[in-house]
Design a protein around this motif. Sequence first.
Motif, PDB file in Angstrom:
ATOM      1  N   ILE A   1       6.499  -3.021 -18.128  1.00  0.00           N
ATOM      2  CA  ILE A   1       5.460  -2.070 -17.745  1.00  0.00           C
ATOM      3  C   ILE A   1       5.428  -0.938 -18.775  1.00  0.00           C
ATOM      4  CG2 ILE A   1       4.682  -0.429 -15.990  1.00  0.00           C
ATOM      5  CD1 ILE A   1       6.005  -2.201 -13.903  1.00  0.00           C
ATOM      6  N   GLY A   2       4.276  -0.714 -19.375  1.00  0.00           N
ATOM      7  CA  GLY A   2       4.180   0.329 -20.389  1.00  0.00           C
ATOM      8  C   GLY A   2       3.875   1.693 -19.806  1.00  0.00           C
ATOM      9  N   GLU A   3       3.028   1.699 -18.761  1.00  0.00           N
ATOM     10  CA  GLU A   3       2.644   2.952 -18.136  1.00  0.00           C
ATOM     11  C   GLU A   3       3.147   2.978 -16.690  1.00  0.00           C
ATOM     12  OE1 GLU A   3      -1.534   3.273 -18.493  1.00  0.00           O
ATOM     13  OE2 GLU A   3      -1.516   3.375 -20.688  1.00  0.00           O
ATOM     14  N   ASN A   4       2.981   4.126 -16.044  1.00  0.00           N
ATOM     15  CA  ASN A   4       3.436   4.258 -14.657  1.00  0.00           C
ATOM     16  C   ASN A   4       2.380   3.750 -13.680  1.00  0.00           C
ATOM     17  OD1 ASN A   4       5.840   5.459 -15.493  1.00  0.00           O
ATOM     18  ND2 ASN A   4       4.920   7.486 -15.533  1.00  0.00           N
ATOM     19  N   THR A   5       1.873   2.555 -13.940  1.00  0.00           N
ATOM     20  CA  THR A   5       0.809   1.989 -13.119  1.00  0.00           C
ATOM     21  C   THR A   5       1.222   0.635 -12.568  1.00  0.00           C
ATOM     22  OG1 THR A   5      -0.852   3.071 -14.510  1.00  0.00           O
ATOM     23  CG2 THR A   5      -1.619   1.333 -13.041  1.00  0.00           C
ATOM     24  N   ILE A   6       1.113   0.460 -11.260  1.00  0.00           N
ATOM     25  CA  ILE A   6       1.369  -0.816 -10.614  1.00  0.00           C
ATOM     26  C   ILE A   6       0.200  -1.121  -9.681  1.00  0.00           C
ATOM     27  CG2 ILE A   6       3.891  -0.766 -10.732  1.00  0.00           C
ATOM     28  CD1 ILE A   6       3.992   0.404  -7.964  1.00  0.00           C
TER      29      ILE A   6
ATOM     30  N   GLN B   1       0.830  -1.198   0.000  1.00  0.00           N
ATOM     31  CA  GLN B   1       0.000   0.000   0.000  1.00  0.00           C
ATOM     32  C   GLN B   1       0.871   1.256   0.000  1.00  0.00           C
ATOM     33  OE1 GLN B   1      -3.436  -0.217  -0.026  1.00  0.00           O
ATOM     34  NE2 GLN B   1      -3.478   1.981  -0.412  1.00  0.00           N
ATOM     35  N   GLY B   2       0.608   2.178  -0.920  1.00  0.00           N
ATOM     36  CA  GLY B   2       1.345   3.438  -0.967  1.00  0.00           C
ATOM     37  C   GLY B   2       2.577   3.413  -1.855  1.00  0.00           C
ATOM     38  N   ASP B   3       2.957   2.243  -2.361  1.00  0.00           N
ATOM     39  CA  ASP B   3       4.141   2.145  -3.227  1.00  0.00           C
ATOM     40  C   ASP B   3       3.881   2.797  -4.582  1.00  0.00           C
ATOM     41  OD1 ASP B   3       5.972   0.903  -1.575  1.00  0.00           O
ATOM     42  OD2 ASP B   3       5.359  -1.116  -2.143  1.00  0.00           O
ATOM     43  N   THR B   4       4.923   3.395  -5.134  1.00  0.00           N
ATOM     44  CA  THR B   4       4.906   3.915  -6.502  1.00  0.00           C
ATOM     45  C   THR B   4       6.182   3.455  -7.182  1.00  0.00           C
ATOM     46  OG1 THR B   4       6.039   5.974  -5.907  1.00  0.00           O
ATOM     47  CG2 THR B   4       3.620   5.968  -5.780  1.00  0.00           C
ATOM     48  N   LEU B   5       6.215   3.560  -8.491  1.00  0.00           N
ATOM     49  CA  LEU B   5       7.443   3.202  -9.194  1.00  0.00           C
ATOM     50  C   LEU B   5       8.611   4.060  -8.709  1.00  0.00           C
ATOM     51  CD1 LEU B   5       6.235   2.680 -12.881  1.00  0.00           C
ATOM     52  CD2 LEU B   5       7.043   0.934 -11.290  1.00  0.00           C
ATOM     53  N   TYR B   6       8.315   5.304  -8.399  1.00  0.00           N
ATOM     54  CA  TYR B   6       9.372   6.205  -7.922  1.00  0.00           C
ATOM     55  C   TYR B   6       9.914   5.756  -6.567  1.00  0.00           C
ATOM     56  CZ  TYR B   6      11.706  10.404  -6.205  1.00  0.00           C
ATOM     57  OH  TYR B   6      12.637  11.266  -5.683  1.00  0.00           O
ATOM     58  N   SER B   7       9.013   5.451  -5.622  1.00  0.00           N
ATOM     59  CA  SER B   7       9.461   5.049  -4.282  1.00  0.00           C
ATOM     60  C   SER B   7      10.209   3.716  -4.314  1.00  0.00           C
ATOM     61  CB  SER B   7       8.268   4.959  -3.331  1.00  0.00           C
ATOM     62  OG  SER B   7       7.379   3.915  -3.714  1.00  0.00           O
ATOM     63  N   ILE B   8       9.747   2.806  -5.173  1.00  0.00           N
ATOM     64  CA  ILE B   8      10.421   1.503  -5.280  1.00  0.00           C
ATOM     65  C   ILE B   8      11.788   1.667  -5.932  1.00  0.00           C
ATOM     66  CG2 ILE B   8      10.295  -0.789  -6.351  1.00  0.00           C
ATOM     67  CD1 ILE B   8       7.244  -0.583  -6.138  1.00  0.00           C
ATOM     68  N   SER B   9      11.876   2.539  -6.938  1.00  0.00           N
ATOM     69  CA  SER B   9      13.170   2.764  -7.606  1.00  0.00           C
ATOM     70  C   SER B   9      14.187   3.342  -6.633  1.00  0.00           C
ATOM     71  CB  SER B   9      12.986   3.694  -8.810  1.00  0.00           C
ATOM     72  OG  SER B   9      12.666   5.016  -8.396  1.00  0.00           O
ATOM     73  N   LYS B  10      13.737   4.228  -5.743  1.00  0.00           N
ATOM     74  CA  LYS B  10      14.636   4.818  -4.752  1.00  0.00           C
ATOM     75  C   LYS B  10      15.034   3.789  -3.693  1.00  0.00           C
ATOM     76  CE  LYS B  10      14.934   8.958  -6.397  1.00  0.00           C
ATOM     77  NZ  LYS B  10      16.235   9.422  -6.966  1.00  0.00           N
TER      78      LYS B  10
END
Length: 297
Positions: free
Chosen positions: A283-288, A259-268
Amino acid sequence: MINKIIIFLFVIMLVGCSTQQPIVRTTKPPYKKPTAVVVNTPKKPVPTKTETTTKSSTTKTSTTNQNTNQNSQSEILEATTRVKVTTAMVLDYISKYKDVAKSNMKQYGIPSSIILGQGILESGAGTGPLSSLANNHFGIKCHKGWTGPSVKYDDDEAQECFRKYELPNESYKDHALFLTSRAWYLPLFDLEKDDYKQWAIGLKKAGYATDPKYPEKLIGIIERYQLNKYDSEVLGTEYIPLNTKDQISLKSNLYQVSQGDTLYSISKKFNITIEDLKKKNNIGENTISLGQNLIIK
């Protein structure tokens, strides 16, 4: 007279020739059409280009799913409740609470492996009802003398009282105080701090759990996830990896979206660029999505 004889002979010759000619029919007999024999031979269907492509695609998808499943193994954790978790979920739980467990081992003398193993088993790696409702990661009941918040939950009996905490770390601290403040757990502290097997057996004998297989389950989790590694880190001793068939490498290449994860937070979190993260996972879009397993290595 001679002329008559000659004419007579000529007539006779003509009659003789006409009787020797074959008879020629000018009409044909009726034609009888032969009866055709029809044999029904089943034909093998010839796959179209679309069908062939679909079959090939299905095979590839099946293989991909099989590989993903191997990296996303699941198991059933059963203590105060029965939950199904993936390897990635357990590894994420260990990553979150290993430092707390090591700190409690230094302060209270309880092996890190036992602390983490009980936390995983009792809370379902943080997914069980008690951990979700009350941040109670060790299934500790209210007992006499508890004046803090509580929740009701069916366990050995209906609607039993369980302790409730503001934060999970408070549950970890109370677990340490619970074991160190009760006389029936004191024999545990005479055991070696790296003897997780005897600690597991001792917890059951002291009445921590009613499940007869509790020691077996706890030891299995410790060995499967090599939790005794953290005992060695606290004690400053050499860690010798366990040689078990169910051993899980802590260097997992999967991360399960929370919950609350984004591609940005996971990449960091894993020091990887968003583009690499998207490329590794197609992944084609910024959606997980919540619960999705992402390749991060």
